[in-house]
Design a protein around this motif. Sequence first.
Motif, mmCIF file in Angstrom:
data_model
loop_
_atom_site.group_PDB
_atom_site.id
_atom_site.type_symbol
_atom_site.label_atom_id
_atom_site.label_comp_id
_atom_site.label_asym_id
_atom_site.label_seq_id
_atom_site.Cartn_x
_atom_site.Cartn_y
_atom_site.Cartn_z
ATOM 1 N N GLU A 69 48.445 2.440 12.854
ATOM 2 C CA GLU A 69 48.597 2.165 11.380
ATOM 3 C C GLU A 69 47.581 2.933 10.490
ATOM 4 N N HIS A 105 54.331 1.006 4.947
ATOM 5 C CA HIS A 105 55.193 -0.196 5.182
ATOM 6 C C HIS A 105 54.894 -1.470 4.780
ATOM 7 N N THR A 106 53.972 -1.277 3.774
ATOM 8 C CA THR A 106 53.545 -2.806 2.859
ATOM 9 C C THR A 106 54.439 -2.707 1.782
ATOM 10 N N THR A 147 53.975 -4.385 14.690
ATOM 11 C CA THR A 147 53.926 -4.920 13.543
ATOM 12 C C THR A 147 55.240 -5.030 12.618
ATOM 13 N N ARG A 148 56.158 -4.141 13.287
ATOM 14 C CA ARG A 148 57.545 -4.347 12.652
ATOM 15 C C ARG A 148 58.606 -4.395 13.688
ATOM 16 N N THR A 207 57.257 -10.558 9.725
ATOM 17 C CA THR A 207 56.069 -10.035 9.270
ATOM 18 C C THR A 207 55.770 -9.828 7.831
ATOM 19 N N ARG A 221 56.727 -7.071 6.623
ATOM 20 C CA ARG A 221 56.537 -5.428 6.591
ATOM 21 C C ARG A 221 57.751 -4.909 6.373
#
Length: 190
Positions: free
Chosen positions: A5, A28-29, A59-60, A113, A115
């Motif tokens: 990340e 990715h935010t 996270t994605r 998430t 994201r």
Amino acid sequence: MVSREAQLVELVDADGVATGSTTVAEAHTAPGQLHRAFSVLLLDEEGRVLVQRRAAVKTRFALRWANACCGHPAPGDTLVEDAARRLVEEIGVRGAPLHRAGVYVYRAEDPATGRVEHEYDHVLVGRVPVGTELSPDPEEVADVRWVAPERLRRELADEPDRYAPWFGGVLRVATEAAGRLPAAAALATD
């Protein structure tokens, strides 16, 4: 070692021209920043496609099925070399010649998430012998399987939420390139 990340990705414009860089986390935010990525599609000599189920810690789009591996080339790095390295890191495949099939640009928000994937995704295709030994990294991959292209297309149409949102586009780009890439020829014969 820097966490995934915290690694840098290359920001690009709609034509794929580099405009700067940021971290994977920032790119990715929401609302997401368009950045360079790659997706590797592997076929075996029987024409089956390798799919991986993304690990639960992703996270994605965790636990969704996707192509053999994905990643982001670091700014200034060579796309094919970075993709070949990720193929080793994620599923343990070495030495598969990779061919550029095209680009798929997409944006998708992960409902679990928040994201966002907003990627200028270079699709690479490779072919490996039947029985190629796989060694998936459990931090990256929950499961792998080989699937005939016609079955894969049916599954994508019938249960799209089981798959990462980019996978259908990646498969389409590879299929369109099948006439000019020997590694992808099996995709066009369905």
